[in-house]
Design a protein around this motif. Structure first.
Motif, PDB file in Angstrom:
ATOM      1  N   ASN A 170       0.679  -1.321   0.622  1.00  0.00           N
ATOM      2  CA  ASN A 170      -0.246  -0.092  -0.230  1.00  0.00           C
ATOM      3  C   ASN A 170       1.364   1.085  -0.151  1.00  0.00           C
ATOM      4  O   ASN A 170       2.323   1.589   0.440  1.00  0.00           O
ATOM      5  CB  ASN A 170      -0.987   0.152   1.444  1.00  0.00           C
ATOM      6  N   GLY A 171       0.446   2.184  -0.425  1.00  0.00           N
ATOM      7  CA  GLY A 171       1.382   3.824  -0.886  1.00  0.00           C
ATOM      8  C   GLY A 171       1.533   3.931  -2.230  1.00  0.00           C
ATOM      9  O   GLY A 171       1.049   2.816  -3.262  1.00  0.00           O
ATOM     10  N   ARG A 172       1.981   5.048  -1.703  1.00  0.00           N
ATOM     11  CA  ARG A 172       2.196   5.802  -3.534  1.00  0.00           C
ATOM     12  C   ARG A 172       4.269   5.500  -3.559  1.00  0.00           C
ATOM     13  O   ARG A 172       4.518   5.661  -3.368  1.00  0.00           O
ATOM     14  CB  ARG A 172       2.357   7.174  -3.694  1.00  0.00           C
ATOM     15  N   VAL A 173       2.906   4.103  -4.640  1.00  0.00           N
ATOM     16  CA  VAL A 173       4.950   3.458  -4.787  1.00  0.00           C
ATOM     17  C   VAL A 173       4.770   3.267  -5.879  1.00  0.00           C
ATOM     18  O   VAL A 173       3.793   3.041  -6.691  1.00  0.00           O
ATOM     19  CB  VAL A 173       4.771   2.104  -4.082  1.00  0.00           C
ATOM     20  N   LEU A 191       6.699  10.380  -0.755  1.00  0.00           N
ATOM     21  CA  LEU A 191       6.427  11.121   0.538  1.00  0.00           C
ATOM     22  C   LEU A 191       5.608  12.051   0.549  1.00  0.00           C
ATOM     23  O   LEU A 191       6.290  13.174  -0.655  1.00  0.00           O
ATOM     24  CB  LEU A 191       7.029  10.975   1.767  1.00  0.00           C
ATOM     25  N   GLY A 192       4.581  12.832   0.971  1.00  0.00           N
ATOM     26  CA  GLY A 192       4.748  13.879   1.269  1.00  0.00           C
ATOM     27  C   GLY A 192       3.142  14.234   1.782  1.00  0.00           C
ATOM     28  O   GLY A 192       2.922  13.324   1.973  1.00  0.00           O
ATOM     29  N   GLY A 193       2.663  15.548   2.317  1.00  0.00           N
ATOM     30  CA  GLY A 193       1.376  15.935   2.504  1.00  0.00           C
ATOM     31  C   GLY A 193       1.432  16.491   3.809  1.00  0.00           C
ATOM     32  O   GLY A 193       1.946  16.179   4.620  1.00  0.00           O
ATOM     33  N   THR A 194       0.242  16.996   4.788  1.00  0.00           N
ATOM     34  CA  THR A 194       0.336  17.326   5.824  1.00  0.00           C
ATOM     35  C   THR A 194      -0.073  15.779   6.941  1.00  0.00           C
ATOM     36  O   THR A 194       0.456  15.849   8.048  1.00  0.00           O
ATOM     37  CB  THR A 194      -1.026  17.973   6.146  1.00  0.00           C
ATOM     38  N   GLY A 195      -0.456  14.568   6.454  1.00  0.00           N
ATOM     39  CA  GLY A 195      -0.149  13.654   7.621  1.00  0.00           C
ATOM     40  C   GLY A 195       0.893  12.762   7.195  1.00  0.00           C
ATOM     41  O   GLY A 195       1.718  13.190   7.547  1.00  0.00           O
ATOM     42  N   TYR A 196       0.526  11.070   7.577  1.00  0.00           N
ATOM     43  CA  TYR A 196       1.013  10.777   7.425  1.00  0.00           C
ATOM     44  C   TYR A 196       1.274   9.928   5.603  1.00  0.00           C
ATOM     45  O   TYR A 196       0.395   9.683   5.111  1.00  0.00           O
ATOM     46  CB  TYR A 196       1.033   8.548   7.922  1.00  0.00           C
ATOM     47  N   SER A 197       2.467   9.571   5.546  1.00  0.00           N
ATOM     48  CA  SER A 197       3.176   9.261   4.219  1.00  0.00           C
ATOM     49  C   SER A 197       4.277   8.322   3.367  1.00  0.00           C
ATOM     50  O   SER A 197       4.976   8.125   4.797  1.00  0.00           O
ATOM     51  CB  SER A 197       3.487  10.115   3.036  1.00  0.00           C
ATOM     52  N   GLY A 198       3.621   7.132   3.367  1.00  0.00           N
ATOM     53  CA  GLY A 198       4.529   6.183   3.111  1.00  0.00           C
ATOM     54  C   GLY A 198       4.446   5.165   1.985  1.00  0.00           C
ATOM     55  O   GLY A 198       3.380   4.360   1.572  1.00  0.00           O
ATOM     56  N   ALA A 199       4.772   3.794   2.485  1.00  0.00           N
ATOM     57  CA  ALA A 199       4.699   2.467   2.281  1.00  0.00           C
ATOM     58  C   ALA A 199       4.279   1.738   3.308  1.00  0.00           C
ATOM     59  O   ALA A 199       5.423   1.211   3.827  1.00  0.00           O
ATOM     60  CB  ALA A 199       5.564   1.994   1.101  1.00  0.00           C
ATOM     61  N   HIS A 200       3.113  -0.094   3.622  1.00  0.00           N
ATOM     62  CA  HIS A 200       3.472  -0.582   3.788  1.00  0.00           C
ATOM     63  C   HIS A 200       3.098  -2.673   2.927  1.00  0.00           C
ATOM     64  O   HIS A 200       2.392  -2.448   1.873  1.00  0.00           O
ATOM     65  CB  HIS A 200       1.854  -1.177   4.387  1.00  0.00           C
ATOM     66  N   VAL A 201       4.264  -3.242   3.495  1.00  0.00           N
ATOM     67  CA  VAL A 201       4.179  -4.607   2.224  1.00  0.00           C
ATOM     68  C   VAL A 201       3.133  -5.670   3.885  1.00  0.00           C
ATOM     69  O   VAL A 201       3.887  -4.851   4.843  1.00  0.00           O
ATOM     70  CB  VAL A 201       5.733  -4.666   2.634  1.00  0.00           C
ATOM     71  N   LYS A 202       2.601  -6.183   3.069  1.00  0.00           N
ATOM     72  CA  LYS A 202       1.659  -6.976   4.278  1.00  0.00           C
ATOM     73  C   LYS A 202       1.833  -7.892   3.483  1.00  0.00           C
ATOM     74  O   LYS A 202       2.684  -8.255   2.337  1.00  0.00           O
ATOM     75  CB  LYS A 202      -0.114  -5.862   3.820  1.00  0.00           C
ATOM     76  N   ILE A 285       4.835  -4.560   7.544  1.00  0.00           N
ATOM     77  CA  ILE A 285       6.237  -3.758   7.554  1.00  0.00           C
ATOM     78  C   ILE A 285       5.386  -2.564   7.148  1.00  0.00           C
ATOM     79  O   ILE A 285       5.673  -2.810   5.256  1.00  0.00           O
ATOM     80  CB  ILE A 285       7.306  -4.420   6.883  1.00  0.00           C
ATOM     81  N   GLY A 286       5.708  -1.468   7.835  1.00  0.00           N
ATOM     82  CA  GLY A 286       5.629  -0.163   6.959  1.00  0.00           C
ATOM     83  C   GLY A 286       6.389   0.968   7.549  1.00  0.00           C
ATOM     84  O   GLY A 286       6.996   0.866   8.292  1.00  0.00           O
ATOM     85  N   ILE A 287       6.805   1.507   6.341  1.00  0.00           N
ATOM     86  CA  ILE A 287       7.945   3.477   6.854  1.00  0.00           C
ATOM     87  C   ILE A 287       6.877   4.363   6.305  1.00  0.00           C
ATOM     88  O   ILE A 287       6.561   4.405   5.454  1.00  0.00           O
ATOM     89  CB  ILE A 287       9.265   3.004   5.622  1.00  0.00           C
ATOM     90  N   PHE A 288       6.881   4.746   7.202  1.00  0.00           N
ATOM     91  CA  PHE A 288       6.606   6.427   6.787  1.00  0.00           C
ATOM     92  C   PHE A 288       7.107   7.223   7.814  1.00  0.00           C
ATOM     93  O   PHE A 288       7.388   7.526   8.419  1.00  0.00           O
ATOM     94  CB  PHE A 288       5.024   6.607   7.396  1.00  0.00           C
ATOM     95  N   ALA A 289       6.442   8.820   6.779  1.00  0.00           N
ATOM     96  CA  ALA A 289       7.051   9.726   7.438  1.00  0.00           C
ATOM     97  C   ALA A 289       5.984  10.733   7.708  1.00  0.00           C
ATOM     98  O   ALA A 289       4.828  10.453   7.157  1.00  0.00           O
ATOM     99  CB  ALA A 289       7.526  10.911   6.358  1.00  0.00           C
ATOM    100  N   THR A 290       5.731  11.599   8.675  1.00  0.00           N
ATOM    101  CA  THR A 290       4.475  12.794   9.154  1.00  0.00           C
ATOM    102  C   THR A 290       4.502  14.169   8.937  1.00  0.00           C
ATOM    103  O   THR A 290       6.050  14.340   8.556  1.00  0.00           O
ATOM    104  CB  THR A 290       3.997  12.271  10.107  1.00  0.00           C
ATOM    105  N   ARG A 291       4.075  14.784   8.509  1.00  0.00           N
ATOM    106  CA  ARG A 291       4.243  15.883   8.275  1.00  0.00           C
ATOM    107  C   ARG A 291       5.743  16.894   7.668  1.00  0.00           C
ATOM    108  O   ARG A 291       6.033  17.594   8.122  1.00  0.00           O
ATOM    109  CB  ARG A 291       4.235  17.032   9.763  1.00  0.00           C
ATOM    110  N   LEU A 292       5.636  16.580   6.381  1.00  0.00           N
ATOM    111  CA  LEU A 292       7.149  17.029   5.970  1.00  0.00           C
ATOM    112  C   LEU A 292       6.853  18.354   5.080  1.00  0.00           C
ATOM    113  O   LEU A 292       5.896  18.429   5.194  1.00  0.00           O
ATOM    114  CB  LEU A 292       7.155  15.608   4.323  1.00  0.00           C
TER     115      LEU A 292
END
Length: 306
Positions: A170-173, A191-202, A285-292
């Motif tokens: 999941n994510g913009r990948v 990555l980008g936006g005001t909230g959470y952004s990243g990717a999740h491998v499930k 497993i996810g990696i994400f950033a916040t409020r970039l």
């Protein structure tokens, strides 16, 4: 003798239909079940309505009536309406509505009508029904390939070499050839936006408990460090309240260029506050950033156990 056999078959089909009806509302996979299980369960719509179509055709045979186009259209409209009501009702019992199921219902109906007594239906009607099953069966094929690929490459959890792997991300990948550490591709995460952004491998397979380290490489193409969070959770967490302290969380600072990440598996096991992580049922497993402050990109590669 043939009449008795037809009646017995009709009764058997009706018993199966009545017994299987509750399965539209109870049981089945949930959001963390393997995709192959989900895809096979969805094919149950085809099977159920194939039995219904077969029962209709057998009933017509007993009454010495022909299966006419108006009858097929009428029953199709009825199944379309009933299927829509079923999907709407499922939203009230904790199930997700899926309009692909409505299509599967129709395909199943036509399959049962056309093939229970093939000698009474011209091949020009039977063949298109089989062709219509292809889009319904494709999720099964794709899910089986993804699951087979996971089993074949374990303990490599994700190499990001094939678009098949996007089925569980999941994510913009996108799969990218720009920066990779193994193979010929990596996962490009926007990555980008005001909230959470990243990717999740499930949807992982295999037991992590016999390995010492979870390892991966992350490439930061920017000129400044990038702060991110790594999260890992098992199926119990995903099925529960998903509390922050019930999973593994670690802050990462990605320097420009390649960053080698190594996490002791024992740390993952001990991460939940009130229990131990089930290393045989890791789900995400996810990696994400916040409020970039500005959009960014990171490349993720070679997710593996050592």
């Amino acid at each position: 003798m043939q009449l008795v056999t037809t009646r017995q078959l009709l009764v058997g089909l009706l018993v199966v239909l009545v017994s299987a009806t509750p399965l539209f509302f109870i049981g089945g996979p949930d959001g963390v079940s393997p995709p192959l299980y989900q895809a096979l369960w969805d094919c149950g719509h085809i099977l159920f309505f194939a039995f219904l179509g077969a029962a209709i055709h057998l009933l017509l045979s007993l009454r010495q009536s022909a299966l006419t186009l108006p009858l097929v259209v009428g029953w199709s409209l009825a199944v379309l309406f009933a299927g829509g009501l079923i999907e709407l009702a499922q939203g009230y019992v904790g199930r997700n509505a899926d309009w692909q199921d409505v299509f599967n219902n129709l395909v199943g109906l036509w399959l049962g009508m056309a093939w229970i007594r093939p000698e009474r239906v011209h091949w020009r009607w039977r063949l298109p029904v089989l062709l219509l099953m292809i889009p319904s069966l494709m999720p099964v094929v794709v899910s089986a390939l993804v699951q087979w690929q996971q089993a074949r490459t374990f303990p490599l959890l994700a190499g990001f070499e094939s678009s098949l792997e996007l089925q569980r991300i999941n994510g913009r990948v996108e799969i990218s050839p720009e920066h990779f550490i193994q193979g010929e591709h990596a996962l490009k995460v926007s990555l980008g936006g005001t909230g959470y952004s990243g990717a999740h491998v499930k949807l992982f397979q295999g037991d992590w408990s016999v390995y010492a380290v979870l390892a991966m490489e992350l490439y930061n193409p920017g000129a400044t460090p990038l702060s991110m969070t790594l999260r890992i959770s098992d199926r119990q967490h995903e099925r529960g309240e998903q509390a922050y302290n019930d999973r593994f969380n670690r802050s990462l600072v990605l320097l420009p260029g390649w960053n080698r990440i190594r996490i002791p598996v024992k740390d993952i096991r001990k991460a939940p506050a009130k229990r131990q992580m089930n290393l045989g049922e890791i789900h995400r497993i996810g990696i994400f950033a916040t409020r970039l402050p500005a959009p960014a990109v990171v490349y993720w590669d070679n997710l593996r156990l050592e």
